[in-house]
Design an enzyme around this catalytic site. Structure first.
Site, PDB file in Angstrom:
ATOM      1  N   ASN A   9      18.448  36.345 -41.913  1.00  0.00           N
ATOM      2  CA  ASN A   9      18.481  35.101 -41.148  1.00  0.00           C
ATOM      3  C   ASN A   9      17.133  34.966 -40.456  1.00  0.00           C
ATOM      4  O   ASN A   9      16.890  35.614 -39.441  1.00  0.00           O
ATOM      5  CB  ASN A   9      19.633  35.172 -40.128  1.00  0.00           C
ATOM      6  CG  ASN A   9      19.640  33.987 -39.183  1.00  0.00           C
ATOM      7  OD1 ASN A   9      18.938  33.002 -39.406  1.00  0.00           O
ATOM      8  ND2 ASN A   9      20.432  34.071 -38.120  1.00  0.00           N
ATOM      9  N   TRP A  10      16.270  34.146 -41.036  1.00  0.00           N
ATOM     10  CA  TRP A  10      14.901  34.046 -40.504  1.00  0.00           C
ATOM     11  C   TRP A  10      14.849  33.247 -39.207  1.00  0.00           C
ATOM     12  O   TRP A  10      13.817  33.209 -38.551  1.00  0.00           O
ATOM     13  CB  TRP A  10      13.972  33.414 -41.551  1.00  0.00           C
ATOM     14  CG  TRP A  10      13.793  34.236 -42.803  1.00  0.00           C
ATOM     15  CD1 TRP A  10      14.357  35.466 -43.078  1.00  0.00           C
ATOM     16  CD2 TRP A  10      12.985  33.906 -43.937  1.00  0.00           C
ATOM     17  NE1 TRP A  10      13.958  35.903 -44.309  1.00  0.00           N
ATOM     18  CE2 TRP A  10      13.098  34.968 -44.869  1.00  0.00           C
ATOM     19  CE3 TRP A  10      12.169  32.820 -44.268  1.00  0.00           C
ATOM     20  CZ2 TRP A  10      12.438  34.971 -46.100  1.00  0.00           C
ATOM     21  CZ3 TRP A  10      11.513  32.826 -45.495  1.00  0.00           C
ATOM     22  CH2 TRP A  10      11.636  33.889 -46.386  1.00  0.00           C
ATOM     23  N   LYS A  11      15.895  32.553 -38.857  1.00  0.00           N
ATOM     24  CA  LYS A  11      15.930  31.715 -37.652  1.00  0.00           C
ATOM     25  C   LYS A  11      14.730  30.751 -37.675  1.00  0.00           C
ATOM     26  O   LYS A  11      14.331  30.310 -38.744  1.00  0.00           O
ATOM     27  CB  LYS A  11      15.974  32.585 -36.403  1.00  0.00           C
ATOM     28  CG  LYS A  11      17.110  33.622 -36.483  1.00  0.00           C
ATOM     29  CD  LYS A  11      17.369  34.350 -35.221  1.00  0.00           C
ATOM     30  CE  LYS A  11      18.483  35.371 -35.459  1.00  0.00           C
ATOM     31  NZ  LYS A  11      18.863  36.065 -34.244  1.00  0.00           N
ATOM     32  N   HIS A  95      26.615  30.392 -35.999  1.00  0.00           N
ATOM     33  CA  HIS A  95      25.847  31.512 -35.434  1.00  0.00           C
ATOM     34  C   HIS A  95      25.927  31.424 -33.901  1.00  0.00           C
ATOM     35  O   HIS A  95      25.958  30.333 -33.342  1.00  0.00           O
ATOM     36  CB  HIS A  95      24.393  31.433 -35.899  1.00  0.00           C
ATOM     37  CG  HIS A  95      23.612  32.639 -35.516  1.00  0.00           C
ATOM     38  ND1 HIS A  95      23.087  32.801 -34.256  1.00  0.00           N
ATOM     39  CD2 HIS A  95      23.305  33.778 -36.202  1.00  0.00           C
ATOM     40  CE1 HIS A  95      22.477  33.979 -34.190  1.00  0.00           C
ATOM     41  NE2 HIS A  95      22.599  34.591 -35.359  1.00  0.00           N
ATOM     42  N   GLU A  97      23.785  31.686 -31.683  1.00  0.00           N
ATOM     43  CA  GLU A  97      22.738  30.867 -31.056  1.00  0.00           C
ATOM     44  C   GLU A  97      23.108  29.388 -31.104  1.00  0.00           C
ATOM     45  O   GLU A  97      22.837  28.631 -30.178  1.00  0.00           O
ATOM     46  CB  GLU A  97      21.386  31.137 -31.745  1.00  0.00           C
ATOM     47  CG  GLU A  97      20.818  32.477 -31.298  1.00  0.00           C
ATOM     48  CD  GLU A  97      20.020  33.209 -32.352  1.00  0.00           C
ATOM     49  OE1 GLU A  97      19.556  32.591 -33.326  1.00  0.00           O
ATOM     50  OE2 GLU A  97      19.862  34.442 -32.194  1.00  0.00           O
ATOM     51  N   GLU A 167      29.086  39.481 -35.304  1.00  0.00           N
ATOM     52  CA  GLU A 167      27.821  39.698 -34.608  1.00  0.00           C
ATOM     53  C   GLU A 167      28.079  39.714 -33.099  1.00  0.00           C
ATOM     54  O   GLU A 167      28.145  38.648 -32.471  1.00  0.00           O
ATOM     55  CB  GLU A 167      26.834  38.578 -34.924  1.00  0.00           C
ATOM     56  CG  GLU A 167      26.482  38.456 -36.389  1.00  0.00           C
ATOM     57  CD  GLU A 167      25.138  37.775 -36.594  1.00  0.00           C
ATOM     58  OE1 GLU A 167      24.249  38.413 -37.138  1.00  0.00           O
ATOM     59  OE2 GLU A 167      24.987  36.621 -36.179  1.00  0.00           O
ATOM     60  N   GLY A 173      19.247  40.553 -31.383  1.00  0.00           N
ATOM     61  CA  GLY A 173      17.859  40.465 -30.918  1.00  0.00           C
ATOM     62  C   GLY A 173      17.572  41.301 -29.686  1.00  0.00           C
ATOM     63  O   GLY A 173      16.540  41.122 -29.036  1.00  0.00           O
ATOM     64  N   SER A 213      20.827  43.526 -34.465  1.00  0.00           N
ATOM     65  CA  SER A 213      19.833  44.612 -34.456  1.00  0.00           C
ATOM     66  C   SER A 213      20.028  45.621 -35.579  1.00  0.00           C
ATOM     67  O   SER A 213      19.857  46.819 -35.375  1.00  0.00           O
ATOM     68  CB  SER A 213      19.810  45.298 -33.087  1.00  0.00           C
ATOM     69  OG  SER A 213      19.472  44.360 -32.081  1.00  0.00           O
ATOM     70  N   GLY A 234      18.466  39.654 -38.551  1.00  0.00           N
ATOM     71  CA  GLY A 234      17.522  38.693 -37.979  1.00  0.00           C
ATOM     72  C   GLY A 234      16.113  39.265 -37.979  1.00  0.00           C
ATOM     73  O   GLY A 234      15.389  39.195 -38.973  1.00  0.00           O
ATOM     74  N   GLY A 235      15.717  39.868 -36.865  1.00  0.00           N
ATOM     75  CA  GLY A 235      14.349  40.360 -36.671  1.00  0.00           C
ATOM     76  C   GLY A 235      13.819  41.182 -37.842  1.00  0.00           C
ATOM     77  O   GLY A 235      12.689  40.979 -38.287  1.00  0.00           O
TER      78      GLY A 235
HETATM   79  P1  PGA Z   1      18.963  40.464 -35.069  1.00  0.00           P
HETATM   80  O1  PGA Z   1      19.702  39.077 -35.370  1.00  0.00           O
HETATM   81  O2  PGA Z   1      19.035  41.309 -36.317  1.00  0.00           O
HETATM   82  O3  PGA Z   1      17.560  40.102 -34.703  1.00  0.00           O
HETATM   83  O4  PGA Z   1      19.692  41.115 -33.930  1.00  0.00           O
HETATM   84  C1  PGA Z   1      20.865  39.028 -36.140  1.00  0.00           C
HETATM   85  C2  PGA Z   1      21.382  37.616 -36.228  1.00  0.00           C
HETATM   86  O5  PGA Z   1      21.273  36.879 -35.244  1.00  0.00           O
HETATM   87  O6  PGA Z   1      21.911  37.194 -37.275  1.00  0.00           O
END
Ligand code: PGA
Length: 255
Positions: A9-11, A95, A97, A167, A173, A213, A234-235
């Site tokens: 997930n590149w956001k 998600h 966010e 999640e 993050g 994470s 994500g990251g």
């Molecule tokens: P993260 O994000 O790996 O940076 O914690 C995961 C996500 O939000 O899907």
């Protein structure tokens, strides 16, 4: 046997050139594996370029969101059909966010799931508790409520096309990961709820990813849990050298 799904997930990160370069970096190193599907979910404005770079490869394309209507006066929004037109197979929905920053509700996520399925996009539906909710002992209730709301009215057949991503919000993050035991406890609880809602056959086939994470050094242990069927990353999905070891860990676990 459930296939693993490792999705990046590149956001709202990277630009066009760095997106395409990342895909080339992945394709150079990644060997296909029938038991592990890998997908990347770039920002919608780069779906076209990333899709072109992925064409004919074993890596699938996903989007990060969509609007539930098929078309019309919805300024700034993108429909499921448009995502399919660009070559998307998956769409991330709900998600945390989006739930927190854009106020997305379970009812809206539910409408998006129906719209995605209608155009044959596979939804990756995210659920998870905040730290406050976990500390109050409400994790199971929160996750079950989100699932009941988000999956309301789906038939077992429709559910068989849905991927879930657990999640925990406090792990996204932050560098804090749920321990494999903490994650497995929630994944097992989710599968029990799926048995109640959709029956044993569908529940046992549903892919439930873990996200929050995920990195090379914790992927193997998380993916080794019986009810964890992949990762939403994500990251660590923004650099080939960070994402590839997670994909490789999944391939090793599935052997
Ligand atoms: P993260 O994000 O790996 O940076 O914690 C995961 C996500 O939000 O899907």
């Amino acid at each position: 046997m459930r296939k693993f799904l490792i999705a990046g997930n590149w956001k709202m990160n990277l630009l066009r050139d760095s997106s395409v370069a990342l895909v080339h970096g992945l394709l150079d190193e990644l060997k296909g594996d029938p038991n592990v599907e890998v997908a990347v979910c770039p920002p919608s404005v780069y779906l076209h370029d990333v899709g072109a770079a992925l064409r004919g490869s074993q890596i699938a394309l996903g989007a990060q969101n969509m609007y539930p209507a098929e078309e019309g006066a919805f300024t700034g929004e993108v429909s499921g059909k448009m995502l399919v037109d660009l070559g998307c197979k998956y769409v991330i929905l709900g998600h945390s966010e989006r739930r927190t920053l854009m106020g997305e509700t379970d009812a809206q996520v539910n409408a998006k799931i129906y719209a995605a399925l209608k155009c044959e996009l596979l939804p990756i539906v995210c659920i998870g508790e905040t730290l406050e909710q976990r500390e109050a002992g409400n994790t199971s209730k929160v996750v079950r409520d989100q699932l009941r709301g988000s999956l309301a009215g789906l038939t077992a057949d429709q559910m068989s096309k849905v991927v879930l991503a657990y999640e925990p919000v406090w792990a996204i993050g932050t560098g804090k990961t749920a321990s494999p035991a903490q994650a497995e406890e929630v994944h097992a609880d989710i599968r029990l709820l799926l048995v109640e809602l959709f029956g044993e056959a569908t529940a046992s086939k549903t892919v439930i990813q873990y996200g929050g994470s995920v990195k090379a050094d914790n992927a193997m242990e998380l993916l080794g849990q019986p009810n964890i069927d992949g990762a939403l990353v994500g990251g660590a999905s923004l650099k080939a050298e960070l994402f590839l070891p997670i994909c490789l860990a999944a391939q090793k676990v599935k052997k």
